[in-house]
Design an enzyme around this catalytic site. Sequence first.
Site, PDB file in Angstrom:
ATOM      1  N   THR A 192       0.868  -1.178   0.000  1.00 47.13           N
ATOM      2  CA  THR A 192       0.000   0.000   0.000  1.00 47.13           C
ATOM      3  C   THR A 192       0.900   1.221   0.000  1.00 47.13           C
ATOM      4  O   THR A 192       1.520   1.552   1.008  1.00 47.13           O
ATOM      5  CB  THR A 192      -0.926   0.005   1.227  1.00 47.13           C
ATOM      6  OG1 THR A 192      -1.722  -1.176   1.222  1.00 47.13           O
ATOM      7  CG2 THR A 192      -1.847   1.224   1.194  1.00 47.13           C
ATOM      8  N   LYS A 217      -0.381   4.691   8.767  1.00 43.72           N
ATOM      9  CA  LYS A 217       0.348   5.008   7.527  1.00 43.72           C
ATOM     10  C   LYS A 217      -0.608   5.149   6.354  1.00 43.72           C
ATOM     11  O   LYS A 217      -0.520   6.094   5.560  1.00 43.72           O
ATOM     12  CB  LYS A 217       1.383   3.921   7.267  1.00 43.72           C
ATOM     13  CG  LYS A 217       2.243   4.134   6.029  1.00 43.72           C
ATOM     14  CD  LYS A 217       1.715   3.406   4.795  1.00 43.72           C
ATOM     15  CE  LYS A 217       1.760   1.911   4.957  1.00 43.72           C
ATOM     16  NZ  LYS A 217       1.329   1.212   3.718  1.00 43.72           N
ATOM     17  N   LYS A 235      -7.259   1.126  -2.704  1.00 44.26           N
ATOM     18  CA  LYS A 235      -6.847   0.643  -1.392  1.00 44.26           C
ATOM     19  C   LYS A 235      -6.930   1.740  -0.345  1.00 44.26           C
ATOM     20  O   LYS A 235      -7.366   1.502   0.793  1.00 44.26           O
ATOM     21  CB  LYS A 235      -5.420   0.085  -1.461  1.00 44.26           C
ATOM     22  CG  LYS A 235      -4.874  -0.438  -0.126  1.00 44.26           C
ATOM     23  CD  LYS A 235      -5.725  -1.574   0.443  1.00 44.26           C
ATOM     24  CE  LYS A 235      -5.276  -2.022   1.824  1.00 44.26           C
ATOM     25  NZ  LYS A 235      -3.981  -2.697   1.843  1.00 44.26           N
TER      26      LYS A 235
END
Length: 295
Positions: A96, A239, A171
């Site tokens: 990701t 994150k 995502k």
Amino acid sequence: MKSIGFIGLGTMGAPMASNLLRAGYPVTVYNRTASKAAPLTELGATVAASPQEAAAGADVVITMVSNDDSIIEVYEGDNGVLAGIRSGTTVIDCSTISPALVQRLAKQIAALGSSFLDAPVTGSSPAAIDGTLVFMVGGSAETLAQVMDLFDTMGKKVLHMGDNGSGAVAKLAHNTIVGINNLALAEGFAIAAKSGLPADRFLELVQLGSAGSKAAELKGRKIIEHDFTNQFSLALMLKDLKLASSLTDGSGIPAPMLNLAKSLFQAGQTQGFGDEDLSSIVKVYEAWIGKQIGE
């Protein structure tokens, strides 16, 4: 069968590579912490000394690492993937990372005569182990069709989202919802616990009612049992929320719930829960109400 270079053997990468090995694919692996490759050698993996060595001669290179900085090191660093791939290689990144970095890598790889797919996953570690991940893929439909056998080995569903970068955007949008849903679950538990409601009964209500969610299904018992064994860490969720926030800032999309979620997960990180499962965000609420859920 296609030869594979697999880079990144963490919580997700190791079981993904294991499933490819069990399916009979020749796999060369690389991980910065070399000891993590040892269990895969028992399944027949060859261990490379660098990303370049893992990529050299491979038909397909798959990367699964934690963040933009790690990807830059793996691809563009000394002895990186870009130095190892040959023309005609298909490169798949399942990490990701930011859509901007995806676009940069896609251009670099195309200039070398190879193809790139951004293919982040959802499903966390149990799905990686079981081979039931869901992939959201950006890139050429033709390229995707050529490596569908690999995706079918590692997962249960592949969703082609569009051109390079669209998998990364999907995502981040998806994990925005995941983060918000887990906060909603923790907040509901906190309200119920502070008022003296039994946690088991409250979770049953959530799962039977309109508040039911994947978050409740996957994390409800973990919260009650205070089992924060890492399936997807709080630090990684933070994150991803930061990446999503940068994306929305750049595109001018108002995202008040995303920014609140980011702030609360930041609080969890500051309080030392980063390496625990993302469900440990409930401990921020427990500190506020002065009570542990499930007690």
